[in-house]
Design a protein around this motif. Structure first.
Motif, PDB file in Angstrom:
ATOM      1  N   TYR A   2      50.133   0.070 -22.211  1.00  0.00           N
ATOM      2  CA  TYR A   2      49.561  -0.276 -20.912  1.00  0.00           C
ATOM      3  C   TYR A   2      49.588  -1.783 -20.695  1.00  0.00           C
ATOM      4  N   SER A   3      49.232  -2.525 -21.741  1.00  0.00           N
ATOM      5  CA  SER A   3      49.194  -3.982 -21.645  1.00  0.00           C
ATOM      6  C   SER A   3      49.499  -4.577 -23.011  1.00  0.00           C
ATOM      7  N   PRO A   4      50.263  -5.667 -23.067  1.00  0.00           N
ATOM      8  CA  PRO A   4      50.631  -6.244 -24.364  1.00  0.00           C
ATOM      9  C   PRO A   4      49.485  -6.928 -25.090  1.00  0.00           C
ATOM     10  N   SER A   5      48.352  -7.117 -24.450  1.00  0.00           N
ATOM     11  CA  SER A   5      47.244  -7.779 -25.142  1.00  0.00           C
ATOM     12  C   SER A   5      45.936  -7.522 -24.408  1.00  0.00           C
ATOM     13  N   MET A   6      44.820  -7.780 -25.130  1.00  0.00           N
ATOM     14  CA  MET A   6      43.490  -7.793 -24.529  1.00  0.00           C
ATOM     15  C   MET A   6      42.863  -9.156 -24.816  1.00  0.00           C
ATOM     16  N   GLN A   7      42.318  -9.779 -23.761  1.00  0.00           N
ATOM     17  CA  GLN A   7      41.792 -11.138 -23.901  1.00  0.00           C
ATOM     18  C   GLN A   7      40.439 -11.241 -23.210  1.00  0.00           C
ATOM     19  N   CYS A   8      39.542 -11.993 -23.827  1.00  0.00           N
ATOM     20  CA  CYS A   8      38.235 -12.254 -23.231  1.00  0.00           C
ATOM     21  C   CYS A   8      38.359 -13.409 -22.245  1.00  0.00           C
ATOM     22  N   THR A   9      37.975 -13.174 -21.020  1.00  0.00           N
ATOM     23  CA  THR A   9      38.097 -14.224 -19.997  1.00  0.00           C
ATOM     24  C   THR A   9      36.996 -15.275 -20.120  1.00  0.00           C
ATOM     25  N   LYS A  10      36.022 -15.007 -20.978  1.00  0.00           N
ATOM     26  CA  LYS A  10      34.916 -15.961 -21.135  1.00  0.00           C
ATOM     27  C   LYS A  10      35.179 -16.956 -22.259  1.00  0.00           C
ATOM     28  N   CYS A  11      35.542 -16.446 -23.452  1.00  0.00           N
ATOM     29  CA  CYS A  11      35.752 -17.360 -24.587  1.00  0.00           C
ATOM     30  C   CYS A  11      37.219 -17.503 -24.973  1.00  0.00           C
ATOM     31  N   GLY A  12      38.093 -16.679 -24.397  1.00  0.00           N
ATOM     32  CA  GLY A  12      39.524 -16.787 -24.681  1.00  0.00           C
ATOM     33  C   GLY A  12      39.999 -16.003 -25.887  1.00  0.00           C
ATOM     34  N   HIS A  13      39.113 -15.262 -26.536  1.00  0.00           N
ATOM     35  CA  HIS A  13      39.500 -14.489 -27.718  1.00  0.00           C
ATOM     36  C   HIS A  13      40.559 -13.437 -27.355  1.00  0.00           C
ATOM     37  N   VAL A  14      41.570 -13.315 -28.220  1.00  0.00           N
ATOM     38  CA  VAL A  14      42.631 -12.324 -28.049  1.00  0.00           C
ATOM     39  C   VAL A  14      42.627 -11.406 -29.268  1.00  0.00           C
ATOM     40  N   GLU A  15      42.689 -10.113 -29.039  1.00  0.00           N
ATOM     41  CA  GLU A  15      42.718  -9.148 -30.130  1.00  0.00           C
ATOM     42  C   GLU A  15      44.087  -9.180 -30.824  1.00  0.00           C
ATOM     43  N   GLU A  16      44.104  -9.546 -32.101  1.00  0.00           N
ATOM     44  CA  GLU A  16      45.328  -9.636 -32.875  1.00  0.00           C
ATOM     45  C   GLU A  16      45.304  -8.630 -34.022  1.00  0.00           C
ATOM     46  N   CYS A  17      46.493  -8.282 -34.496  1.00  0.00           N
ATOM     47  CA  CYS A  17      46.605  -7.389 -35.641  1.00  0.00           C
ATOM     48  C   CYS A  17      46.133  -8.122 -36.890  1.00  0.00           C
ATOM     49  N   PRO A  18      45.290  -7.504 -37.715  1.00  0.00           N
ATOM     50  CA  PRO A  18      44.830  -8.173 -38.935  1.00  0.00           C
ATOM     51  C   PRO A  18      45.914  -8.317 -39.994  1.00  0.00           C
ATOM     52  N   HIS A  19      47.027  -7.611 -39.835  1.00  0.00           N
ATOM     53  CA  HIS A  19      48.094  -7.643 -40.834  1.00  0.00           C
ATOM     54  C   HIS A  19      49.354  -8.351 -40.354  1.00  0.00           C
ATOM     55  N   CYS A  20      49.460  -8.592 -39.042  1.00  0.00           N
ATOM     56  CA  CYS A  20      50.660  -9.218 -38.472  1.00  0.00           C
ATOM     57  C   CYS A  20      50.238 -10.309 -37.492  1.00  0.00           C
ATOM     58  N   SER A  21      51.109 -11.287 -37.311  1.00  0.00           N
ATOM     59  CA  SER A  21      50.767 -12.389 -36.411  1.00  0.00           C
ATOM     60  C   SER A  21      51.234 -12.096 -34.989  1.00  0.00           C
ATOM     61  N   ILE A  22      50.800 -10.954 -34.450  1.00  0.00           N
ATOM     62  CA  ILE A  22      51.066 -10.618 -33.050  1.00  0.00           C
ATOM     63  C   ILE A  22      49.802  -9.998 -32.467  1.00  0.00           C
ATOM     64  N   THR A  23      49.748  -9.961 -31.133  1.00  0.00           N
ATOM     65  CA  THR A  23      48.610  -9.334 -30.468  1.00  0.00           C
ATOM     66  C   THR A  23      48.730  -7.815 -30.529  1.00  0.00           C
ATOM     67  N   MET A  24      47.593  -7.146 -30.448  1.00  0.00           N
ATOM     68  CA  MET A  24      47.568  -5.689 -30.395  1.00  0.00           C
ATOM     69  C   MET A  24      47.843  -5.233 -28.965  1.00  0.00           C
ATOM     70  N   CYS A  66      33.688  -8.271 -26.038  1.00  0.00           N
ATOM     71  CA  CYS A  66      34.458  -9.208 -26.848  1.00  0.00           C
ATOM     72  C   CYS A  66      33.887  -9.255 -28.268  1.00  0.00           C
ATOM     73  N   PRO A  67      34.703  -9.009 -29.290  1.00  0.00           N
ATOM     74  CA  PRO A  67      34.206  -9.059 -30.667  1.00  0.00           C
ATOM     75  C   PRO A  67      33.748 -10.456 -31.086  1.00  0.00           C
ATOM     76  N   ALA A  68      34.221 -11.491 -30.382  1.00  0.00           N
ATOM     77  CA  ALA A  68      33.879 -12.857 -30.773  1.00  0.00           C
ATOM     78  C   ALA A  68      32.565 -13.331 -30.157  1.00  0.00           C
ATOM     79  N   CYS A  69      32.407 -13.107 -28.835  1.00  0.00           N
ATOM     80  CA  CYS A  69      31.218 -13.637 -28.162  1.00  0.00           C
ATOM     81  C   CYS A  69      30.307 -12.550 -27.601  1.00  0.00           C
ATOM     82  N   GLY A  70      30.736 -11.298 -27.635  1.00  0.00           N
ATOM     83  CA  GLY A  70      29.913 -10.202 -27.153  1.00  0.00           C
ATOM     84  C   GLY A  70      29.924 -10.006 -25.653  1.00  0.00           C
ATOM     85  N   ALA A  71      30.674 -10.804 -24.927  1.00  0.00           N
ATOM     86  CA  ALA A  71      30.715 -10.689 -23.467  1.00  0.00           C
ATOM     87  C   ALA A  71      31.503  -9.456 -23.049  1.00  0.00           C
ATOM     88  N   PRO A  72      31.121  -8.823 -21.929  1.00  0.00           N
ATOM     89  CA  PRO A  72      31.852  -7.644 -21.458  1.00  0.00           C
ATOM     90  C   PRO A  72      33.142  -7.993 -20.719  1.00  0.00           C
TER      91      PRO A  72
END
Length: 741
Positions: free
Chosen positions: A443-465, A489-495
């Motif tokens: 659906y989308s190449p990435s998920m990003q928090c618009t408040k703190c800028g956090h991007v969900e990345e793969c814990p095993h690879c250097s690419i976004t989920m 957001c896993p980083a700041c908790g913002a929705p």
């Protein structure tokens, strides 16, 4: 070293002296297939081949009167080893299907027929003495051909003892017949079947056919590049060439870039070849076949029962007898490059195999690779052009939509421009079909928090989920890691965590909003997991049961649907902005190929290209299908920077769990190579790979530019052997790479 050195350890049992003598003198006696395999491997190579013992199963009861690998494939294996820096065992394992290596069983059936006709008095005596035997005998006497034993017993209610008694008396003949598990008709009935009679050729096609026929008659090695615009009738030229090759008793290999194209290609060939060359079966060869089907196909080709094979890149190793013609359709496709050892290129191996057989290698494409095109310009290959579509059909009209302007007009990001939506509505009302292409699944190449800028990345690879909305999952398309899409957001908790960008799922959702009554199907890796699903969808699309087909690169090439009059490229920039000197070439090829799916029938076609960089050369040249103009511009750039095709490129990849350790050893290695191979290679690196980590392994790379591969590869291998590498660092040499990430 004696060629039989190390032979004993390749088998589970000690080799008998009699067999050892047969191998030493190259006798063609009937010996077990796996022994015959080793006859080819061990007796031909000058060093022992360390073949995986666990994969070998010697057969004492299955014998074939031919070598597992014919001489041309053995010579090809030696060349591949020296050029691609691959070990002989990996090449042999690639050439031989797993079904052959694993000694898969041959499927057989028992047939019954009468051995002799007996007089009436003897039949009467038999009827009186053994009525069950008489009944079975009389049934077989009425048949025109041998019957399956199981069917006869079941129909007559007889027993195996009755059959055995008749066989012992010499009245009935029982024989085994190999049953081929590959379907030649029903399995491919959903594909396109061309007319059994040849089409009338236009002048360009006639010139191509005459030139190819003359070359085949000369019985010499020639590489011909058939450069024809999309819809120019290259397949008809292929068919005529195959007919000419079969007419002189030759064999044919037909390569296609994707397994997905095999059904359509087989269907196209079947009707014509069965009409003009009765008895010639078209074998299928690709990774989706079962072991039994592969074994049957291999046997049919190795025995000369079949002379034609169609398949993906591995079909180049099919044991075709008296090979006269190799066709490489869509020769520019990166799919011909193997991405694991041995890292061969199917097109280049095809050229070499044709050379070893004094055969014709026919490369075809609407957008040839610049390597092949430059060889044609230099006179190494012969160039034949097909500049017009068949029946004077026009190339589709191409509209370029600047998405920067579209975002302003629609006051926000959109996946479908107004131009494309209007065109889709118009086609739907006329009951014409549309193809929408986006080379990004999910659906989308990435998920990003618009408040703190956090991007969900793969814990095993250097690419976004990648976000998949169908099941609310995040997936890594490199290692397969999955996670539930977060609501906060896993980083700041913002929705305010949102998806960013688009994939095929999002395009499908957008199309359903603007055309709710249209019948849609999406084709990507996520939807094609079910066996035969690809063929089912293409069959429905051809039958008009689907109005709009949305997909990734699997629908971008080779497919021919006469009712498709609109093609939309959702994001033409994806392939252009990657760290690869071939990015412009790939973009141009993709745009032209996708655009070529439109207007292949009697109705004019239209293409809508959505892009944020409409001024890019690849897009502007593709708008007019100007290959010569694009090639001239791109080749000038390549020559200025001395990129392929003006020099060869060798990619050396290093992987390891420790980034610091990996960096240290690659730097030491680079200094060592510069010292030892000074003046023979231009070395660039080491540097982190564009994707720095995959599956918890860090990745560094070194590039070698050279004018000659074979000598440099030999020296690099010698240096690698002498260098003190740690056990946890893996290294891979890739000659003439096509993927630089």
């Amino acid at each position: 070293m004696h060629p039989l050195a190390g032979f004993d350890k390749l088998l589970h049992y000690k080799v008998p002296e009699s067999l050892r003598a047969q191998i030493a003198i190259g006798s063609l006696v009937r010996i077990p297939i796996m022994n015959r395999l080793l006859l080819g491997i061990v007796a031909e190579f000058s060093e022992p081949v360390d073949f995986p013992v666990s994969r070998l199963k010697p057969l004492a009861d299955v014998v074939y009167p031919f070598p597992a690998l014919p001489p041309d494939l053995l010579s090809l294996a030696r060349w591949m080893s020296s050029y691609y820096a691959a070990k002989h065992d990996s090449i042999i394992e690639t050439m031989l299907p797993a079904a052959v290596r694993n000694a898969a069983n041959i499927k057989q059936e028992k047939l019954l027929s009468i051995a002799r006709v007996i007089p009436a008095d003897e039949l009467a005596a038999l009827m009186k003495r053994a009525p069950a035997q008489s009944k079975l005998y009389q049934f077989l006497a009425q048949q025109f051909k041998p019957q399956k034993k199981s069917l006869v017993i079941g129909r007559l209610g007889a027993t195996a003892a009755v059959v055995a008694a008749l066989v012992k008396r010499g009245l009935v003949l029982e024989e085994n017949r190999r049953v081929e598990r590959i379907a030649y008709t029903d399995d491919w009935s959903t594909g396109e079947v061309v007319a059994s009679q040849p089409h009338n050729l236009n002048p360009g096609q006639q010139t191509a056919v005459d030139t190819i026929a003359a070359t085949l008659a000369e019985n010499k090695f020639v590489v011909t590049l058939l450069h024809g615009v999309t819809g120019s009738g290259k397949t008809e030229v292929y068919l005529r060439a195959m007919h000419d090759a079969l007419a002189v008793g030759g064999g044919v290999i037909f390569l296609v870039p994707e397994v997905a194209l095999t059904p359509q290609t087989v269907s196209r060939l079947r009707g014509r070849l069965e009409a003009i060359a009765p008895g010639h079966k078209c074998m299928v060869w690709h990774s989706h076949l079962s072991e039994g089907e592969r074994l049957d196909g291999w046997l049919s080709l190795a025995t000369g029962e079949s002379k034609i094979v169609v398949g993906a890149r591995s079909a180049i190793f099919a044991p075709v007898q008296n090979l006269k013609l190799i066709i490489v359709d869509e020769e520019h496709e990166p799919a011909y490059k193997q991405d694991e050892t041995p890292r061969y290129h199917g097109r280049d191996v095809a050229v070499m195999r044709a050379k070893l057989n004094n055969a014709l290698c026919l490369l075809g494409s609407a957008t040839p690779s610049l390597e092949s095109y430059s060889n044609a310009q230099a006179g190494k290959y012969r160039l034949i052009g097909l500049p017009e579509r068949v029946d004077a059909r026009k190339l589709p009209h191409i509209d370029i939509v600047d998405m920067r302007v579209e975002i302003v007009r629609q006051r926000g990001f959109t996946s479908l421009s107004r131009k494309l939506v209007d065109a889709m509505h118009a086609r739907f009302e006329k009951r014409e079909q549309t193809i929408l292409f986006l080379n990004r699944r999910g659906y989308s190449p990435s998920m990003q928090c618009t408040k703190c800028g956090h991007v969900e990345e793969c814990p095993h690879c250097s690419i976004t989920m990648t976000y998949h909305r169908s099941d609310e999952k995040l997936r890594c398309h490199l290692c397969g890691q999955e996670a539930v899409a977060p609501a906060r957001c896993p980083a700041c908790g913002a929705p305010e965590i949102r998806w960013k960008g688009m994939g095929t799922q999002r395009v499908e959702e957008a199309v359903r909003r603007v055309l709710p009554k249209a019948r849609l199907e999406r084709m990507d890796t996520d939807t094609m997991s079910k066996k035969n699903r690809f063929r089912e969808i293409l069959s429905d699309f051809r039958a008009g049961k689907i109005d709009i087909l949305i997909g990734t690169q699997m629908i971008a090439k080779g497919l021919d649907f006469p009712n498709v009059t609109l093609v939309g490229l959702i994001d033409a920039d994806i392939s252009m902005h990657i760290p690869d000197f071939r990015a412009n070439e790939r973009t141009f090829q993709l745009l032209v190929q996708v655009a070529g799916r439109a207007g292949r029938g009697d109705r004019a076609g239209e293409v809508v290209v959505q892009t944020f960089t409409p001024q890019a050369e690849a897009i502007q040249f593709s708008r007019h299908a100007d290959f010569e103009g694009f090639a001239a511009s791109e080749l000038k750039m390549r020559k200025d920077f001395r990129y392929p095709p003006y020099r060869h490129l060798i990619h050396h990849l290093f992987r390891g769990p420790s980034e610091e350790k990996l960096k240290f050893f690659t730097e030491q290695w680079a200094r060592h190579v510069e010292k030892e191979l000074a003046g023979r290679v231009e070395l660039r690196g080491p540097s982190p790979s564009p994707i720095e980590k995959i599956k918890d392994e860090y990745r560094y790379q070194v590039w070698y530019f050279t004018n000659g591969v074979t000598r440099v590869i030999a020296d690099l291998n010698a240096l690698r052997t002498a260098f003190a590498w740690p056990d946890d660092i893996t290294q891979v040499l890739d000659v003439d790479p096509v993927n630089l990430t």
